[in-house]
Write a protein that holds these residues in place. Structure first.
Motif, mmCIF file in Angstrom:
data_model
loop_
_atom_site.group_PDB
_atom_site.id
_atom_site.type_symbol
_atom_site.label_atom_id
_atom_site.label_comp_id
_atom_site.label_asym_id
_atom_site.label_seq_id
_atom_site.Cartn_x
_atom_site.Cartn_y
_atom_site.Cartn_z
ATOM 1 N N ALA A 1 0.828 -1.202 0.000
ATOM 2 C CA ALA A 1 0.000 0.000 0.000
ATOM 3 C C ALA A 1 0.864 1.253 0.000
ATOM 4 O O ALA A 1 0.511 2.271 -0.609
ATOM 5 C CB ALA A 1 -0.930 -0.009 1.209
ATOM 6 N N ARG A 2 2.043 1.187 0.683
ATOM 7 C CA ARG A 2 2.956 2.319 0.778
ATOM 8 C C ARG A 2 4.386 1.825 0.572
ATOM 9 O O ARG A 2 4.710 0.710 0.978
ATOM 10 C CB ARG A 2 2.847 3.011 2.133
ATOM 11 N N ALA A 3 5.190 2.656 -0.048
ATOM 12 C CA ALA A 3 6.606 2.331 -0.233
ATOM 13 C C ALA A 3 7.412 3.630 -0.232
ATOM 14 O O ALA A 3 6.897 4.711 -0.547
ATOM 15 C CB ALA A 3 6.815 1.573 -1.537
ATOM 16 N N ARG A 4 8.673 3.501 0.129
ATOM 17 C CA ARG A 4 9.580 4.655 0.098
ATOM 18 C C ARG A 4 10.738 4.315 -0.842
ATOM 19 O O ARG A 4 11.407 3.294 -0.680
ATOM 20 C CB ARG A 4 10.087 4.969 1.496
ATOM 21 N N TRP A 5 10.943 5.203 -1.803
ATOM 22 C CA TRP A 5 11.921 4.969 -2.878
ATOM 23 C C TRP A 5 13.048 5.980 -2.756
ATOM 24 O O TRP A 5 12.820 7.189 -2.756
ATOM 25 C CB TRP A 5 11.207 5.119 -4.213
ATOM 26 N N ARG A 6 14.272 5.470 -2.623
ATOM 27 C CA ARG A 6 15.440 6.339 -2.508
ATOM 28 C C ARG A 6 16.443 5.979 -3.594
ATOM 29 O O ARG A 6 16.751 4.805 -3.793
ATOM 30 C CB ARG A 6 16.111 6.183 -1.135
ATOM 31 N N LYS A 7 16.977 7.018 -4.259
ATOM 32 C CA LYS A 7 17.977 6.803 -5.290
ATOM 33 C C LYS A 7 19.099 7.826 -5.135
ATOM 34 O O LYS A 7 18.849 9.042 -5.160
ATOM 35 C CB LYS A 7 17.361 6.946 -6.685
ATOM 36 N N PRO A 8 20.360 7.353 -4.937
ATOM 37 C CA PRO A 8 21.492 8.289 -4.891
ATOM 38 C C PRO A 8 21.603 9.055 -6.203
ATOM 39 O O PRO A 8 21.559 8.457 -7.290
ATOM 40 C CB PRO A 8 22.704 7.385 -4.673
ATOM 41 N N GLN A 9 21.704 10.368 -6.118
ATOM 42 C CA GLN A 9 21.747 11.206 -7.304
ATOM 43 C C GLN A 9 22.866 12.250 -7.109
ATOM 44 O O GLN A 9 22.641 13.351 -6.617
ATOM 45 C CB GLN A 9 20.407 11.905 -7.503
ATOM 46 N N GLY A 10 24.118 11.875 -7.422
ATOM 47 C CA GLY A 10 25.232 12.770 -7.216
ATOM 48 C C GLY A 10 25.493 12.988 -5.734
ATOM 49 O O GLY A 10 25.763 12.041 -4.983
ATOM 50 N N ASP A 11 25.393 14.256 -5.288
ATOM 51 C CA ASP A 11 25.684 14.583 -3.892
ATOM 52 C C ASP A 11 24.449 14.557 -3.003
ATOM 53 O O ASP A 11 24.468 15.035 -1.866
ATOM 54 C CB ASP A 11 26.343 15.964 -3.809
ATOM 55 N N HIS A 12 23.341 14.027 -3.524
ATOM 56 C CA HIS A 12 22.127 13.941 -2.696
ATOM 57 C C HIS A 12 21.356 12.672 -3.041
ATOM 58 O O HIS A 12 21.721 11.935 -3.964
ATOM 59 C CB HIS A 12 21.246 15.176 -2.896
ATOM 60 N N VAL A 13 20.305 12.439 -2.282
ATOM 61 C CA VAL A 13 19.453 11.260 -2.473
ATOM 62 C C VAL A 13 18.035 11.720 -2.815
ATOM 63 O O VAL A 13 17.449 12.546 -2.091
ATOM 64 C CB VAL A 13 19.420 10.376 -1.206
ATOM 65 N N VAL A 14 17.524 11.233 -3.922
ATOM 66 C CA VAL A 14 16.120 11.493 -4.258
ATOM 67 C C VAL A 14 15.252 10.606 -3.365
ATOM 68 O O VAL A 14 15.437 9.387 -3.332
ATOM 69 C CB VAL A 14 15.832 11.197 -5.738
ATOM 70 N N ASP A 15 14.327 11.217 -2.638
ATOM 71 C CA ASP A 15 13.502 10.505 -1.670
ATOM 72 C C ASP A 15 12.035 10.717 -2.035
ATOM 73 O O ASP A 15 11.526 11.843 -1.963
ATOM 74 C CB ASP A 15 13.787 11.044 -0.261
ATOM 75 N N ILE A 16 11.385 9.662 -2.453
ATOM 76 C CA ILE A 16 9.992 9.771 -2.913
ATOM 77 C C ILE A 16 9.138 8.738 -2.187
ATOM 78 O O ILE A 16 9.488 7.546 -2.128
ATOM 79 C CB ILE A 16 9.888 9.552 -4.441
ATOM 80 N N GLY A 17 8.034 9.185 -1.629
ATOM 81 C CA GLY A 17 7.052 8.284 -1.038
ATOM 82 C C GLY A 17 6.018 7.888 -2.079
ATOM 83 O O GLY A 17 5.588 8.712 -2.890
ATOM 84 N N LYS A 18 5.641 6.643 -2.061
ATOM 85 C CA LYS A 18 4.712 6.142 -3.076
ATOM 86 C C LYS A 18 3.561 5.391 -2.410
ATOM 87 O O LYS A 18 3.755 4.688 -1.418
ATOM 88 C CB LYS A 18 5.429 5.204 -4.051
ATOM 89 N N THR A 19 2.373 5.542 -2.973
ATOM 90 C CA THR A 19 1.222 4.736 -2.558
ATOM 91 C C THR A 19 0.658 4.023 -3.778
ATOM 92 O O THR A 19 0.734 4.537 -4.904
ATOM 93 C CB THR A 19 0.127 5.593 -1.905
ATOM 94 N N PHE A 20 0.092 2.844 -3.554
ATOM 95 C CA PHE A 20 -0.507 2.036 -4.619
ATOM 96 C C PHE A 20 -1.927 1.668 -4.189
ATOM 97 O O PHE A 20 -2.115 0.971 -3.191
ATOM 98 C CB PHE A 20 0.326 0.782 -4.878
#
Length: 581
Positions: free
Chosen positions: A192-211
């Motif tokens: 129902a919920r997930a948290r997606w993190r991807k290293p992007q250079g000097d920071h981390v893209v942090d996105i919350g997702k719901t399905f």
């Protein structure tokens, strides 16, 4: 000892009560999902009426009798008249010889369908777990009234007492729960919920997702008169559990079992704080053809049909705005090659062709037997001897009228009787085992016949044409074939052209068995090999067997695989930057 169903005293009306309802039914739903994974024997609904308490049979009988001769109220919006109670007005007549005298509300779809659509958002937003728990509660309440449902099946579909309690009540409930459990599994496959993190250079893209599972829309269930609940519950509960409102269109001859279902569903939905208009009944006036007009309306997004293959094909062609699930006609074949237990085989065959007067969609119709005879534990038996011995087995099984009536049940209607008359008159071929009328001790007006066995020859073109037609009812063909290869070719042709829901084989030869398995896989039909004792080709074990394959003209629906439920919803994702979910 069979389990006695527990009573439910709570009537949930708020979030806390819904949480308790989910908690109460969670073990049941988890156990059902386990059975679907393992395919082991399991059922929460006892098959023995005595398991429901010493007063259950009397109470169920009284409840059924109280329904007769009265209006059946549902409280649906859009009522614009009445259907019944007389048969000429659309009322039901029992195959056992009396009118039920029940009148049902007729509703205007222009009022009813908008009310159903308005009920969808709150049901969708409740989520899969709550929906599954409410569906389980509906089934629980239906189960507590199984005797009443069995009598409704008896006096609309002509079932014998055991068939009525099993297929008309508890096994139908099993099919409903199976669909709910499968729907819950598919809707929760994604988190129902997930948290997606991807290293992007000097920071981390942090996105919350719901399905979120999103239902397609209003579902129409077009039921048959043979098994209105057993065939109707899979689609009803698969759609409801996936968030879709359900409009149930019963067969005019078998309204009561589904009217009771809709009433209990509406009461349960109201008790749990949801709109009862999530489940409604569409009873049709004589000649109205409501299924045709309803199925093509733009509000209808799902259609479940069980009935003739021809009407199923019509629905697929014309109801293009909807996903259509069909379960249709079948011509089922059984090959008799050899056996290590001749008498048990004959007894099994006799019961298989007799049960419910051959009106089951899985009943064997064409028995293919080598012209040169078969090998058995009693020595070689000629084709003629096998057919004669089958006649003796039928005679032993059905010699007593009381016992025969308990196995056969009553014929559904004039069309079935006419088929028996045609076969009995020798219009289809040589009558090897004649039919006889059976007197029911309590219902002398019931039309009950023992099976007529007609001997045919696969080498004759006219006989092959007969074999490529469904003869629903107590009509069975013993067919002489030149070889196993001819038998398998005829089975394959019949299944490809007409559709089949079951195939059977008796053989002690592993090579013959392997060839049969290959052919059945090729044409897409379930195979039963060397069934003996008290398990028969026409039986289907819920949570274990898949009913149909969707691979031949008998229909595209499978009770119950993932496709049967997964196509009733889609998943919508939402992404939120910053990890919030």
């Amino acid at each position: 000892m069979a389990r006695t169903p527990q009573s439910v005293s709570a009537t949930p009306t708020d979030g806390g009560d819904l949480t308790r309802l989910v908690t109460r039914h969670q073990p049941l739903l988890e156990r059902a999902r386990t059975a679907l994974r393992t395919r082991e024997h399991w059922s929460p609904y006892p098959e023995d009426p005595r398991a429901y308490g010493p007063e259950a049979e009397a109470a169920g009988e009284a409840a059924f009798r109280a329904l007769l001769g009265r209006p059946f109220e549902l409280g649906q919006p859009g009522r614009d008249g009445t259907v019944g109670p007389a048969p000429a007005e659309g009322g039901e007549r029992s195959p056992y010889g009396f009118e039920l005298g029940i009148s049902y509300p007729h509703t205007d779809p222009d009022t009813l369908l908008p009310a159903m659509a308005a009920a969808l958002p709150a049901w969708r937003d409740a989520g899969p777990e709550v929906r599954a728990a409410v569906c389980a509660e509906i089934l629980h309440r239906i189960n507590a009234r199984s005797v009443e449902f069995a009598l409704a099946a008896t006096h609309t579909s002509g079932h014998n007492p055991v068939m009525a309690f099993h297929a008309g009540a508890v096994h139908a409930q099993d099919r409903g729960l199976e669909a709910v459990a499968m729907a819950l599994a598919e809707q929760t496959r994604l988190p129902a919920r997930a948290r997606w993190r991807k290293p992007q250079g000097d920071h981390v893209v942090d996105i919350g997702k719901t399905f979120t599972p999103v239902p397609l829309g209003i579902s129409l269930v077009v039921a048959n008169s043979v098994f209105p609940t057993w065939n109707g519950y899979p689609g009803l509960f698969a759609s409801l559990a996936t968030g879709n409102p359900v409009l149930v269109k019963p067969h005019p001859a078998a309204v009561l079992p589904l009217a009771l279902t809709v009433r209990i569903a509406r009461e349960t939905l109201a008790d749990t704080g949801f709109s009862p208009d999530l489940v409604c009944l569409a009873v049709e006036r004589p000649g109205e053809e409501a299924a045709r007009t309803l199925a093509v309306r733009p509000e209808i997004r799902l259609v479940d049909h069980s009935g003739t293959t021809a009407f199923g094909a019509w629905l697929v062609e014309h109801a293009r705005q909807a996903r259509v699930f069909t379960s249709g006609s079948a011509v089922n074949t059984l090959v008799v090659h050899s056996t290590g237990d001749y008498r048990d085989m004959l007894a099994n065959l006799a019961f298989s062709v007799s049960l419910y007067s051959g009106q089951l969609c899985t009943s064997p119709q064409n028995l293919l037997i080598p012209r040169a005879g078969i090998s058995t534990d009693e020595g070689h038996k000629s084709f003629e001897q096998v057919v004669a011995d089958l006649g003796e087995a039928l005679g032993t099984l059905l010699s007593d009228d009381n016992d025969a009536a308990a196995v056969l049940g009553a014929l559904l209607g004039p069309a079935v009787s006419e088929r028996v008359d045609l076969a009995q008159a020798g219009k289809l071929g040589h009558v090897a085992v004649p039919s006889r009328a059976v007197h029911h001790p309590d219902h002398p007006e019931a039309d009950i016949r023992t099976p007529v066995v007609v001997a045919l020859d696969a080498a004759r073109e006219a006989d092959r044409a007969t074999l490529l037609t469904e003869w629903l009812g107590p009509v069975c063909f013993a067919v002489a074939v030149d070889s196993v290869d001819e038998a398998l070719a005829l089975l394959a042709r019949t299944t490809r052209e007409c559709g089949a829901l079951s195939a059977g084989l008796y053989s002690t030869d592993r090579e013959v068995e392997r060839a049969m398995v290959a052919v059945c896989a090729d044409v897409g039909v379930m195979l039963s090999v060397n069934l003996m004792g008290d398990w028969y080709i026409s039986q289907s074990a819920v949570y274990s067997d898949l009913h149909a394959t969707g691979l031949n003209p008998a229909g595209n629906a499978v009770y119950c695989d993932t496709d049967f439920v997964a196509g009733r919803f889609r998943t919508v994702g939402v992404r939120r930057y910053g990890g919030a979910v």
